[in-house]
Design an enzyme around this catalytic site. Structure first.
Site, mmCIF file in Angstrom:
data_model
loop_
_atom_site.group_PDB
_atom_site.id
_atom_site.type_symbol
_atom_site.label_atom_id
_atom_site.label_comp_id
_atom_site.label_asym_id
_atom_site.label_seq_id
_atom_site.Cartn_x
_atom_site.Cartn_y
_atom_site.Cartn_z
ATOM 1 N N CYS A 1 0.814 -1.221 0.000
ATOM 2 C CA CYS A 1 0.000 0.000 0.000
ATOM 3 C C CYS A 1 0.845 1.266 0.000
ATOM 4 O O CYS A 1 0.303 2.371 -0.141
ATOM 5 C CB CYS A 1 -0.921 0.012 1.217
ATOM 6 S SG CYS A 1 -2.088 -1.356 1.281
ATOM 7 N N LYS B 1 2.381 2.101 8.514
ATOM 8 C CA LYS B 1 1.236 1.506 9.196
ATOM 9 C C LYS B 1 1.008 2.183 10.547
ATOM 10 O O LYS B 1 1.920 2.291 11.364
ATOM 11 C CB LYS B 1 1.467 0.011 9.424
ATOM 12 C CG LYS B 1 1.536 -0.828 8.161
ATOM 13 C CD LYS B 1 1.770 -2.283 8.512
ATOM 14 C CE LYS B 1 1.913 -3.143 7.276
ATOM 15 N NZ LYS B 1 2.164 -4.565 7.602
ATOM 16 N N CYS C 1 -4.265 -6.866 4.891
ATOM 17 C CA CYS C 1 -5.064 -8.066 4.636
ATOM 18 C C CYS C 1 -4.781 -8.543 3.220
ATOM 19 O O CYS C 1 -5.025 -7.816 2.252
ATOM 20 C CB CYS C 1 -6.554 -7.766 4.824
ATOM 21 S SG CYS C 1 -7.629 -9.175 4.426
ATOM 22 N N CYS D 1 -8.262 -8.866 1.183
ATOM 23 C CA CYS D 1 -8.835 -7.592 0.728
ATOM 24 C C CYS D 1 -7.814 -6.726 -0.001
ATOM 25 O O CYS D 1 -8.191 -5.767 -0.680
ATOM 26 C CB CYS D 1 -9.399 -6.816 1.915
ATOM 27 S SG CYS D 1 -10.734 -7.652 2.810
ATOM 28 N N CYS E 1 -4.618 -2.183 3.696
ATOM 29 C CA CYS E 1 -4.263 -2.110 5.104
ATOM 30 C C CYS E 1 -5.519 -1.743 5.895
ATOM 31 O O CYS E 1 -6.214 -0.777 5.566
ATOM 32 C CB CYS E 1 -3.175 -1.067 5.327
ATOM 33 S SG CYS E 1 -1.522 -1.613 4.848
ATOM 34 N N CYS F 1 -12.813 -12.634 8.063
ATOM 35 C CA CYS F 1 -13.819 -13.649 8.356
ATOM 36 C C CYS F 1 -14.452 -14.169 7.064
ATOM 37 O O CYS F 1 -15.092 -13.403 6.336
ATOM 38 C CB CYS F 1 -14.905 -13.062 9.267
ATOM 39 S SG CYS F 1 -16.189 -14.248 9.726
#
Length: 302
Positions: A68, A72, A79, A82, A85, A93
């Site tokens: 990204c 952070k 992730c 996805c 970040c 999940c």
């Protein structure tokens, strides 16, 4: 409420870091040109000196996401599913096909709670027919197999969800994420699994908010912005804070000198500050035996 919570958990987009955590164009170009990790870390330290960052990697390096291209924030993780970040990421999940993090963690907890109550309701209403089936009092129809199946499914889901819900309630009480349970965040003083814990009551309000009337409603009431989190006394466990403050009000240093433990937020405003120190003058204390007065000045270098 079950459907509402499930809907909010699925369709609430994971929160990402703000633009202030992204490198400037000049820093990004310089970072990409550098080949030595030491030089890259120097660029990141310079860019992160004004950011509210208190955690590092295990090797005391700045937590930077190459994917990204941003620094952070605390408790933020990338992730892979996805490909972003996620602020205060707990886990990805598969049951909701979404990342559970800062923006929807409250919805996820409510989803577990209402799922638990729903399974309990189904099992309780079918229980009388299950007893009749077990005692052969239920008419010999195909419905009896449906009753048996429904009761066992509701009971099994109740047991599994209960264990998961209990685990996340424990995490909320400790102010930890699932990731932080397996890998403790590293502060200036080293790894501390309770680094963000402020006590059970404050930890609960951090997730559910200050207004108790909204706690059971799937609306966003969590405190903070997801990028900056208050920290506790790094070297003291919050559950032992009250006991320790009564039995040992001060920490001893060298036998005769003593100084109070400082919170991270007070003793160190920025994790990456190069040379910072604080000086504290202790109050005059009357010595009953010797009658002497002591003036204590303690300097701690970061």
């Amino acid at each position: 409420m079950f459907v509402w919570s499930y809907w909010k958990t699925i369709f609430t987009s994971p929160a990402s870091p703000s633009n202030e955590f992204c490198l400037s164009k000049a820093d990004k170009e310089q970072y990409e040109k550098e080949e030595r990790p030491e030089s890259q870390q120097e660029i990141l330290r310079r860019a992160a000196k004004d950011l509210p960052i208190y955690t590092t990697t295990a090797s005391r390096a700045i937590r930077y996401c190459d994917r990204c291209q941003l620094i952070k924030p605390d408790r933020c993780h990338h992730c892979s599913a996805c490909d972003i970040c996620v602020l205060k990421m707990d886990h990805h999940c598969p049951w909701v096909n979404n990342c559970v993090g800062f923006s929807n963690y409250k919805f996820f907890l409510l989803f577990l709670l209402y799922s638990l109550l729903y399974c309990l309701f189904v099992a309780a209403t079918v229980l009388q027919y299950f007893i009749k089936f077990w005692t052969n009092e239920l008419p010999d129809t195909h419905a009896k197999f449906h009753v048996l199946f429904l009761f066992f499914v509701a009971a099994m889901f109740f047991i599994s969800i209960l264990s998961l819900f209990s685990y996340h309630c424990w995490l909320v009480g400790k102010n930890r994420s699932t990731i932080e349970t397996f890998r403790a965040p590293t502060f200036r003083n080293g790894p501390d699994k309770n680094g963000f814990s402020l006590g059970c009551s404050k930890n609960l309000r951090e997730v559910f908010g200050d207004e108790k009337k909204y706690w059971l409603l799937p609306i966003f009431t969590s405190l903070g912005d997801g990028c900056n989190f208050p920290t506790r006394l790094v070297i003291m466990d919050p559950e032992q804070l009250t006991v320790s403050s009564q039995s040992e009000p001060v920490k001893s240093s060298g036998g005769s000198q003593s100084f109070p433990t400082r919170p991270l937020s007070e003793s160190q405003n920025r994790l990456l500050a190069s040379d910072s120190q604080w000086v504290e003058s202790g109050p005059e204390e009357e010595n009953v035996k010797s009658g002497a007065k002591k003036h204590i000045i303690v300097s701690l270098e970061s």
